[in-house]
Design a protein around this motif. Structure first.
Motif, PDB file in Angstrom:
ATOM      1  N   ARG A 140       8.582  21.417  17.032  1.00  0.00           N
ATOM      2  CA  ARG A 140       7.370  20.736  17.471  1.00  0.00           C
ATOM      3  C   ARG A 140       7.606  19.242  17.637  1.00  0.00           C
ATOM      4  N   GLY A 141       8.391  18.651  16.731  1.00  0.00           N
ATOM      5  CA  GLY A 141       8.604  17.213  16.767  1.00  0.00           C
ATOM      6  C   GLY A 141       9.363  16.751  17.992  1.00  0.00           C
ATOM      7  N   THR A 142      10.462  17.432  18.334  1.00  0.00           N
ATOM      8  CA  THR A 142      11.236  17.026  19.511  1.00  0.00           C
ATOM      9  C   THR A 142      10.464  17.322  20.790  1.00  0.00           C
ATOM     10  N   ARG A 143       9.694  18.399  20.797  1.00  0.00           N
ATOM     11  CA  ARG A 143       8.876  18.701  21.971  1.00  0.00           C
ATOM     12  C   ARG A 143       7.774  17.661  22.143  1.00  0.00           C
ATOM     13  N   SER A 144       7.330  17.076  21.038  1.00  0.00           N
ATOM     14  CA  SER A 144       6.255  16.088  21.116  1.00  0.00           C
ATOM     15  C   SER A 144       6.689  14.842  21.874  1.00  0.00           C
ATOM     16  N   VAL A 145       7.985  14.506  21.845  1.00  0.00           N
ATOM     17  CA  VAL A 145       8.476  13.350  22.597  1.00  0.00           C
ATOM     18  C   VAL A 145       8.232  13.563  24.082  1.00  0.00           C
ATOM     19  N   SER A 146       8.576  14.751  24.569  1.00  0.00           N
ATOM     20  CA  SER A 146       8.332  15.061  25.977  1.00  0.00           C
ATOM     21  C   SER A 146       6.840  15.029  26.285  1.00  0.00           C
ATOM     22  N   THR A 147       6.030  15.537  25.363  1.00  0.00           N
ATOM     23  CA  THR A 147       4.578  15.564  25.573  1.00  0.00           C
ATOM     24  C   THR A 147       4.014  14.158  25.703  1.00  0.00           C
ATOM     25  N   ILE A 148       4.404  13.271  24.798  1.00  0.00           N
ATOM     26  CA  ILE A 148       3.869  11.910  24.820  1.00  0.00           C
ATOM     27  C   ILE A 148       4.319  11.175  26.079  1.00  0.00           C
ATOM     28  N   ILE A 149       5.604  11.276  26.403  1.00  0.00           N
ATOM     29  CA  ILE A 149       6.102  10.614  27.614  1.00  0.00           C
ATOM     30  C   ILE A 149       5.390  11.155  28.843  1.00  0.00           C
ATOM     31  N   ASN A 150       5.232  12.466  28.885  1.00  0.00           N
ATOM     32  CA  ASN A 150       4.593  13.107  30.029  1.00  0.00           C
ATOM     33  C   ASN A 150       3.163  12.614  30.208  1.00  0.00           C
ATOM     34  N   PRO A 308     -10.198  12.431  36.514  1.00  0.00           N
ATOM     35  CA  PRO A 308      -9.067  12.245  35.597  1.00  0.00           C
ATOM     36  C   PRO A 308      -9.497  11.747  34.225  1.00  0.00           C
ATOM     37  N   LEU A 309     -10.615  10.995  34.176  1.00  0.00           N
ATOM     38  CA  LEU A 309     -11.099  10.531  32.885  1.00  0.00           C
ATOM     39  C   LEU A 309     -11.532  11.723  32.025  1.00  0.00           C
ATOM     40  N   GLY A 310     -12.064  12.741  32.685  1.00  0.00           N
ATOM     41  CA  GLY A 310     -12.409  13.961  31.956  1.00  0.00           C
ATOM     42  C   GLY A 310     -11.187  14.590  31.319  1.00  0.00           C
ATOM     43  N   PHE A 311     -10.064  14.572  32.058  1.00  0.00           N
ATOM     44  CA  PHE A 311      -8.815  15.098  31.502  1.00  0.00           C
ATOM     45  C   PHE A 311      -8.216  14.148  30.474  1.00  0.00           C
ATOM     46  N   LEU A 312      -8.612  12.867  30.559  1.00  0.00           N
ATOM     47  CA  LEU A 312      -8.079  11.893  29.624  1.00  0.00           C
ATOM     48  C   LEU A 312      -8.498  12.235  28.193  1.00  0.00           C
ATOM     49  N   GLY A 313      -9.657  12.840  28.027  1.00  0.00           N
ATOM     50  CA  GLY A 313     -10.064  13.275  26.696  1.00  0.00           C
ATOM     51  C   GLY A 313      -9.096  14.305  26.143  1.00  0.00           C
ATOM     52  N   ILE A 314      -8.737  15.261  26.995  1.00  0.00           N
ATOM     53  CA  ILE A 314      -7.756  16.280  26.587  1.00  0.00           C
ATOM     54  C   ILE A 314      -6.409  15.619  26.323  1.00  0.00           C
ATOM     55  N   VAL A 315      -6.054  14.674  27.193  1.00  0.00           N
ATOM     56  CA  VAL A 315      -4.778  13.971  27.045  1.00  0.00           C
ATOM     57  C   VAL A 315      -4.730  13.235  25.713  1.00  0.00           C
ATOM     58  N   TYR A 316      -5.821  12.552  25.376  1.00  0.00           N
ATOM     59  CA  TYR A 316      -5.855  11.815  24.115  1.00  0.00           C
ATOM     60  C   TYR A 316      -5.655  12.755  22.931  1.00  0.00           C
ATOM     61  N   ARG A 317      -6.338  13.895  22.989  1.00  0.00           N
ATOM     62  CA  ARG A 317      -6.180  14.858  21.904  1.00  0.00           C
ATOM     63  C   ARG A 317      -4.738  15.335  21.809  1.00  0.00           C
ATOM     64  N   GLN A 318      -4.145  15.645  22.972  1.00  0.00           N
ATOM     65  CA  GLN A 318      -2.775  16.140  22.958  1.00  0.00           C
ATOM     66  C   GLN A 318      -1.807  15.064  22.459  1.00  0.00           C
ATOM     67  N   ILE A 319      -2.058  13.817  22.836  1.00  0.00           N
ATOM     68  CA  ILE A 319      -1.197  12.735  22.351  1.00  0.00           C
ATOM     69  C   ILE A 319      -1.324  12.603  20.838  1.00  0.00           C
ATOM     70  N   LYS A 320      -2.554  12.706  20.333  1.00  0.00           N
ATOM     71  CA  LYS A 320      -2.739  12.626  18.883  1.00  0.00           C
ATOM     72  C   LYS A 320      -2.034  13.786  18.184  1.00  0.00           C
ATOM     73  N   TYR A 321      -2.156  14.982  18.758  1.00  0.00           N
ATOM     74  CA  TYR A 321      -1.454  16.129  18.175  1.00  0.00           C
ATOM     75  C   TYR A 321       0.052  15.910  18.216  1.00  0.00           C
ATOM     76  N   ALA A 322       0.539  15.406  19.369  1.00  0.00           N
ATOM     77  CA  ALA A 322       1.981  15.174  19.514  1.00  0.00           C
ATOM     78  C   ALA A 322       2.455  14.103  18.540  1.00  0.00           C
ATOM     79  N   LEU A 323       1.633  13.063  18.323  1.00  0.00           N
ATOM     80  CA  LEU A 323       2.005  12.029  17.360  1.00  0.00           C
ATOM     81  C   LEU A 323       2.061  12.598  15.946  1.00  0.00           C
ATOM     82  N   ALA A 324       1.160  13.519  15.638  1.00  0.00           N
ATOM     83  CA  ALA A 324       1.202  14.169  14.325  1.00  0.00           C
ATOM     84  C   ALA A 324       2.488  14.979  14.173  1.00  0.00           C
ATOM     85  N   ASP A 325       2.862  15.689  15.254  1.00  0.00           N
ATOM     86  CA  ASP A 325       4.106  16.458  15.224  1.00  0.00           C
ATOM     87  C   ASP A 325       5.318  15.534  15.141  1.00  0.00           C
ATOM     88  N   MET A 326       5.281  14.454  15.931  1.00  0.00           N
ATOM     89  CA  MET A 326       6.396  13.504  15.940  1.00  0.00           C
ATOM     90  C   MET A 326       6.573  12.849  14.577  1.00  0.00           C
TER      91      MET A 326
END
Length: 605
Positions: A140-150, A308-326
């Protein structure tokens, strides 16, 4: 009080997020040129995207004019409309292509660094860890790097660029109320999203912890498959696994329910903002201060911004999840190895391989000493055997010699050089070991033999196998040297695995050999055959033999009898028997029990 603790943890978590983001930057710096080009493509794509509704306004206004104008102007504007659409798509794809190398190289670098760091951590860490949980955390941690960059490059930055362009158009061409409503809606949306997402993160952390725990339990039960079957505890393992997953399920349901609340709130904020803007735009058209094209332009800009702002909410959540994994990975990387080379450490100098344990004390925990005032030497080319009951501290000697741990008192010398002043790699390169439990990689026999010295030639591998008396066996297999040995070498018998271990030790060309209970798990017949091979290999090497069966050490130049971490007796086999002490009692007991004494060995006394 509880709220204060939660607030403190949240601040600490935010600080960790920024620390982790900064720690990720070096992995991107290698391709900073590519990153700059990708960002340029991103800006051009956003400019083209915002230009589409601007051109569309011109088309609508042109159709609202004279027929002649409608036949001339829309044609060029339509071409511009198509070019902007094409340009937006082109620059988006170019951005993806250019940035792909940056993204995947960062993943590769981090994954490699984590594995390297894991190998650098001490044996203590690896004895305490759970393989399944660590594996899942790293995945999960190494995959989170790709997620955050993406998300940062493909979602967050594009929205910010587009937001700036839309703001410039609204402030430059229309009543400030449009910009104020737009920015106010965005501010409320972002604040709402951040607040709810932070609240939901506790569920995500619990899900991660339980997921790793469940995976660790599953892997443990599969690694110990035979033990589970021996005791008929399949249901126990499944129930433990299911109980953990049941708690995970509860956290997952709460996470999903709270996400639905978040999505509804976001949708409501956007709907209110868009409705308010359209009302102002429609009133402007009615009043004659705005054209129909302006109405279309405002609507188009809002759609391009809020979708895109609507998707930004999802993006923020995913970034937070990825940061937790990272965070799991970077916390692991922050863990300092217990045993590290000193800055002044030097390679082990060439020598004959003499070993000296000088008043050595050692403990894993201070309240439980393992070795006390241990003092002995092994002369170059000689064999010293260490015997004693289980728990006497025998195997700890090998771990200290390999410097998996540092002594807590005294020192260990090789050819007069303190191990703590030497590089670990050079010390371990000088020592070969045949362990009690030979664990092999699930690869070919040839691969496992070559592991002793990866640079060896095939002829050297075959020679080592011949010296270990395993070459004939290997060449008689259907697949020969390419025969796979199975997980942990389970397709081979105990004797066959021990011979592979012996061949590996031979191939390594060490100056020191360690035989750590190398025959304790074998039957008497196989033990005698392996023991003969070990004796042949030990010639001209400084050898430490750790044994429980006394029949395997009768030819040693010197024998130490250990009990509770201390040397109780020492001498040759004959001297110890003649002394009639602890060693003699052990010998008599093992002879009586038939624990492995070879026929005729007693005559050596």
């Amino acid at each position: 009080m509880q709220q204060r603790i939660i607030a403190t943890e949240r601040v600490h978590g935010d600080r960790r997020d920024w620390i982790n983001l900064r720690a990720m930057l070096p992995y991107l710096w290698e391709f900073r040129g590519r990153a700059a080009i990708a960002l340029g493509c991103l800006v051009l794509a956003r400019v083209a995207n915002v230009g589409v509704p601007v051109v569309l306004k011109g088309i609508v206004d042109a159709f609202s004019g004279t027929r002649g104008e409608a036949l001339i102007l829309p044609f060029s504007l339509l071409l511009a409309y198509g070019a902007l659409k094409l340009g937006s798509s082109l620059f988006n794809e170019l951005r993806d292509v250019v940035f792909a190398r940056v993204r995947y190289r960062a993943m590769r670098r981090l994954s490699t660094r984590v594995l390297e760091h894991l190998h650098a951590l001490s044996l203590r860490y690896h004895l305490e860890r759970r393989t399944g949980a660590v594996s899942r955390d790293l995945e999960r941690g190494t995959r989170s790097v790709s997620t955050i960059i993406n998300y940062m490059v493909f979602s967050v930055l594009p929205v910010l660029v587009e937001f700036a362009l839309v703001a410039a158009i609204l402030f430059g061409r229309y009543d400030p109320v449009f910009a104020f409503v737009t920015f106010g809606t965005v501010a409320v949306y972002v604040a709402f999203t951040f607040a709810i997402t932070e609240w939901r993160m506790d569920y995500r952390h619990d899900m991660n912890r339980l997921d790793s725990s469940a995976n660790g339990q599953a892997v443990d039960s599969l690694i110990n498959y035979e033990t589970v079957k021996y005791f008929g505890n399949e249901r126990l393992e499944i129930d433990r696994y299911d109980a953990t997953l049941a708690t995970w399920e509860e956290m997952a349901v709460k996470s999903q329910s709270s996400m639905s609340l978040l999505n509804f709130g976001q949708g409501a904020i956007i709907a209110l903002g868009v409705t308010a803007l359209m009302v102002f735009a429609a009133r402007g058209v009615v009043a004659g201060t705005m054209t129909v094209g302006d109405l279309v332009l405002v609507n188009g800009l809002l759609l391009q911004l809020f979708i895109p702002l609507g998707f930004l909410g999802i993006v923020y959540r995913q970034i937070k999840y990825a940061l937790a994994d990272m965070d799991l990975v970077f916390k692991l990387l922050e863990r300092k190895p217990e045993i590290a080379d000193r800055p002044s450490a030097r390679p082990l100098a060439p020598g004959a391989g003499g070993i000296r344990f000088e008043r050595v004390d050692f403990h894993y925990q201070p309240e439980r000493p393992i070795l006390s005032d241990l003092d002995f030497s092994i002369e170059p080319g000689q064999t010293l055997a260490v015997v004693g009951h289980s728990g006497a501290g025998k195997s700890t000697l090998a771990r200290l010699l390999f410097r998996f741990y540092d002594v807590t008192g005294g020192r260990i010398l090789i050819d007069g050089q303190d191990l703590r002043d030497l590089t670990q790699d050079s010390v371990r390169a000088a020592i070969g070991i045949v362990p009690q439990d030979t664990v092999l990689f699930n690869e070919s026999i040839y691969y496992n033999l070559l592991y002793g010295r990866p640079t060896a030639t095939r002829a050297e591998v075959e020679r080592a196998a011949e010296m270990a008396h395993i070459r004939t066996f290997v060449e008689g297999l259907p697949d020969g040297w390419d025969t796979r040995v199975g997980e942990r070498g389970l397709k081979l018998s105990g004797g066959e695995k021990q011979r592979v271990a012996i061949a590996r030790a031979i191939l390594k060309h060490p100056r020191i050999l360690v035989f750590d209970e190398a025959t304790s798990s074998l039957d008497s017949h196989t033990e005698q055959a392996i023991q003969q091979t070990l004796s042949e290999v030990a010639e001209h090497h400084t050898t430490l033999v750790i044994a429980h069966r006394l029949s395997t050490v009768v030819d040693a130049h010197h024998i130490l009898v250990m009990e509770q971490g201390r040397i109780r007796e020492q001498g040759t086999h004959r001297e110890l028997l003649a002394a009639g002490g602890h060693y003699a009692a052990m010998w008599e007991l093992q002879q009586r029990e038939g624990a492995g004494a070879a026929p005729g060995r007693e005559s050596l006394t």
